[in-house]
Design a protein around this motif. Sequence first.
Motif, short mmCIF file in Angstrom:
data_model
loop_
_atom_site.label_atom_id
_atom_site.label_comp_id
_atom_site.label_asym_id
_atom_site.label_seq_id
_atom_site.Cartn_x
_atom_site.Cartn_y
_atom_site.Cartn_z
N ASP A 215 0.74 -1.30 0.04
CA ASP A 215 0.00 -0.02 0.12
C ASP A 215 0.56 1.32 -0.03
O ASP A 215 0.38 2.40 0.09
N GLY A 216 2.34 1.15 -0.20
CA GLY A 216 3.05 2.32 -0.22
C GLY A 216 3.45 2.78 1.11
O GLY A 216 4.08 3.84 1.16
N GLN A 217 3.08 2.02 2.13
CA GLN A 217 3.52 2.26 3.58
C GLN A 217 4.82 1.55 3.74
O GLN A 217 5.11 0.65 3.33
N TRP A 218 5.64 2.38 4.71
CA TRP A 218 6.86 1.86 5.21
C TRP A 218 6.88 1.03 6.37
O TRP A 218 6.21 1.59 7.43
N ASP B 93 -0.16 -5.46 2.83
CA ASP B 93 -0.40 -4.08 3.26
C ASP B 93 0.16 -3.92 4.87
O ASP B 93 0.43 -5.10 5.29
N ARG B 94 0.56 -2.71 5.19
CA ARG B 94 1.38 -2.33 6.38
C ARG B 94 0.67 -2.82 7.36
O ARG B 94 1.41 -3.63 8.31
N PRO C 249 5.72 0.85 12.51
CA PRO C 249 5.59 1.77 11.23
C PRO C 249 6.55 2.79 11.21
O PRO C 249 6.85 3.30 12.20
N VAL C 250 6.85 3.46 10.15
CA VAL C 250 7.59 4.75 9.95
C VAL C 250 6.81 6.00 10.18
O VAL C 250 5.89 6.12 9.29
N ASN C 251 6.68 6.28 11.39
CA ASN C 251 5.75 7.46 11.67
C ASN C 251 6.27 8.64 11.09
O ASN C 251 7.41 9.00 10.91
#
Length: 399
Positions: free
Chosen positions: A244-247, A301-302, A318-320
């Motif tokens: 989903d493009g989240q890291w 997905d993340r 998560p990379v906040n």
Amino acid sequence: MTMPALSLDGVRVVDLSRVLAGPFCGALLGDMGADVVKVEDPHVGDESRTWPPHKDGEAAGYLVNNRNKRGIAVDLKAPEGVEIVRRLARRADVLIENFRTGTMEEFGLGWERLAAENPRLIYCSVSAFGRTGPRAEGAGYEALMQAFSGIMSITGEPGGAPVRCGVSFLDLTTGILCAFGIVNALLYRDKSGVGQRVDGSLLETAIGLLNFQAEGYLLAGTVPRALGSAHPSLSPYRNFCCRDGQWVFIAGANDRLWRRLVTALGLAPMADDPRFVTNIERVKHRSELEEALEQAIGGHDRDALLQLLEKAGVPATPVNTVDQVLNDPQTGTRSVIRRMRHPKLGDIPVVGMPVAFSRLTPDVRRHAPLRGEHTDEILAEHAYTAAEIAALRAKNVVV
């Protein structure tokens, strides 16, 4: 026996520093109870007042690093202004300054002169390169010192341009180390009866923080290189992008966690692959390992991946963004975000002492001072009469 409310109650600090490293050092001492007097130029003040972002004309960077201080504005180019600081220093326990090497001596406020008048004085100098050596007189800012120290060369993606760290960690850590040095000098003074000079520099902070990477070169001749978010001695230990493009950052930092990770991702055969079975081999074969993980992680997905890894006992996060961590429930349960009453802004949140104690409460007792807010009060404490203060103000020596 009645204990003092804070460990540095009664310690008097004259803070002549500007911008970040020195002011942060002074703020930490103020958090622990010291009476910190911030001395500013009466014309422009601390230049961090001009740094955005601002709220109603007040700069966030100034407010956070000058909490728990009183303020006086003095022109050090005037002989009367120099005499004011000398008078403050005669009664002080600590003086902090971060002028370019030689400037305090030009003012007549060098270590030797002030120590002769107050042998118990702890005189802390903060500079880019330290007060000795061929670069002693060189100016330096955070990003310049990240570049000079080599830290910028190992920050960023492999093959990419050198990158400045997003946090001014050299300035801030130098402030922490100088506060640590000052407290140790105060403890030594309790035993010896005499003060001393504390010499802190961004260069030595940087080398100290290079730590095992610097030691790796000194010991084995290994020159570290940029690895993005990865670790030079561990693998896998880096950011990965999800479907989903989240890291996420995943820390498979030892053999046990590695086995859990690949099992959770459906890559169990990799656990016993000779190229990956131990951390040393995984570091050697980092590229092949990370390519396989990128493909597997890219299929999730993340949020689902984080749940999967939590269930498997694999450290991941998560990379906040900064706003996300400041609004996280965990941050809210801790005491690092405190409240400060400001005369212009009212009741505002402020980042405070990032250490909690069982018997001490290092709260924010004073707002960052307006320029010259306590000039009359401080001068009166040092035996200036109302007429003398008025005369100094008429000559623009103080504000």
